[in-house]
Design an enzyme around this catalytic site. Structure first.
Site, PDB file in Angstrom:
ATOM      1  N   CYS A 138     -55.065 -18.221  -1.031  1.00 38.17           N
ATOM      2  CA  CYS A 138     -56.060 -17.982  -2.089  1.00 38.17           C
ATOM      3  C   CYS A 138     -57.372 -17.600  -1.407  1.00 38.17           C
ATOM      4  CB  CYS A 138     -56.228 -19.214  -2.985  1.00 38.17           C
ATOM      5  SG  CYS A 138     -56.907 -20.665  -2.129  1.00 38.17           S
ATOM      6  N   CYS A 157     -53.511 -31.909 -19.444  1.00 39.35           N
ATOM      7  CA  CYS A 157     -53.871 -30.795 -20.317  1.00 39.35           C
ATOM      8  C   CYS A 157     -52.961 -29.596 -20.076  1.00 39.35           C
ATOM      9  CB  CYS A 157     -55.330 -30.392 -20.086  1.00 39.35           C
ATOM     10  SG  CYS A 157     -56.515 -31.589 -20.723  1.00 39.35           S
TER      11      CYS A 157
END
Length: 383
Positions: free
Chosen positions: A347, A197
């Site tokens: 992160c 995607c």
């Protein structure tokens, strides 16, 4: 197809009777049908585009027990199609974001979460706990693994896939002679032959529509009503508004699966494995030592979203969100810096930074992901 014989509930509470009123007046569901929905358990593998609409409608429908398997984090680029998540959940685990949204929608549904990717080691253990399995994954290694586990455990599998404006829905392994994924795709597509995607793109509403049709099949399976997509594949083209139904035959050879070790090569996918040799990691304590002694020799890339970075960041770090990491200008900058500095990715907890390091390795940029993420590093630095 029969479900668990240990029926937990034989009545609907007052809230449920009011909540499901339109179902209770529908002759093909009624009170007894709603009890069947309440006493059924469904596992949704993936809490992304397909999983978002699947999970919301499973809860709204009144499924009694819903399982969610995913170990990914919410990113801003997800929100175009992953409607179960919200802007204020960016950076959170998808299973936590989804669970919170489900409980707000329908507190009567029990939600079980699994912060892990489905893999050959955990697939049978997790899948055997549920009556119906809904495949909302996004890669072929995982799809084959789910399919084979369902064959071994004799679980019905509701399949969905989306790319661009197109989508497909089918039901596998419903009965003894039903087709399965291997009847549709006997050989796994060559790795990277079909774009993801992120590479090809996907229309947000296409995942929503296919997810809704997956739930529709789940409802029919539980209620034993209507024409189920057993041996059939429904194919949509939303760009041209075309829809067709293809027939699929079952081959006995594709049912001869006794354990998951038989077809290990089918599951050999980075997205289906917890291990990835390309990723180099560094403990937060070790990074802290380098940060204090060689700050000018370090490039610390924070791959969280800009909103997260502006709220809390390590001094000297730069913000390049994971969704932007493959932009040409950013890659050129990192490549240039890597000639004189050691590259680290960070992160919230370490999952997204591992993805970032994996991406950089594809462009021959060496980096190390900081285990434990910014929360652990800030805690160490504050001591």
């Amino acid at each position: 197809m029969t479900f668990s014989k240990n029926i937990k509930f034989n009545f609907l509470n007052t809230d449920e009777q009011e909540r499901y009123q339109k179902h209770l007046t529908l002759k093909d569901i009624g009170y007894e049908g709603q009890l069947e929905l309440k006493n059924c358990s469904v596992l949704c593998i993936g809490a992304g585009g397909l999983g978002s609409s699947v999970l919301l409608y499973l809860a709204a429908t009144g499924i009694g027990k819903i399982g969610i398997v995913d170990n990914d984090y919410v990113e801003k680029s997800n929100l175009q199609r992953q409607i179960i998540h919200e802007t204020n959940t960016i950076g959170n685990l998808k299973i936590e974001s989804a669970q919170e949204r489900i409980k707000k929608l329908n507190p009567n549904s029990e939600v079980l979460t699994y912060e892990e990717r489905i893999n050959p080691e955990n697939a049978l253990k997790i899948i055997r706990k549920f009556d119906i399995i809904c495949d909302c994954s996004d890669n072929f290694g995982t799809r084959y693994l789910i399919n084979d586990a369902c064959l071994i455990l004799k679980k019905p599998l509701v399949f969905g896939s989306v790319q661009g404006f197109e989508g497909q829905v089918s039901v596998f392994n419903l009965y003894k002679n039903s087709p399965n994924l291997r009847d549709l795709l006997p050989e796994s597509p060559v790795k990277n032959a079909i774009p993801s995607c992120s590479e090809y793109g996907v229309l947000g509403i296409s995942t929503g529509l296919i997810g809704i049709f997956q739930v529709n099949e789940i409802i029919k399976i539980i209620l034993k009503k209507g024409e189920i997509l057993d041996g059939k594949i429904l194919v949509f083209d939303l760009l041209n508004m075309n829809m067709k139904k293809l027939h699929l035959k079952s081959a006995q050879v594709n049912k001869r699966i006794k354990d998951l070790s038989q077809f290990a090569d089918f599951y050999n996918d980075d997205e289906c494995s917890e291990k990835n040799s390309e990723i180099k990691r560094i403990d937060a304590n070790d990074f802290n030592s380098l940060y204090k002694t060689k700050p000018n020799k370090i490039l610390l890339i924070d791959v969280r979203e800009n909103e997260e970075f502006s709220t809390s960041a390590i001094e000297g770090s730069i913000s390049i969100p994971l969704s932007h990491l493959q932009q040409e200008s950013d890659l050129k900058f990192i490549q240039k810096e890597s000639l004189i500095k050691e590259i680290f990715t960070i992160c919230k907890s370490g999952k997204r930074s591992e993805k970032a390091s994996k991406i950089l390795s594809k462009f021959k940029i060496q980096s190390r992901s900081i285990v434990g993420g910014i929360e652990k590093v800030k805690k160490i630095l504050s001591n």
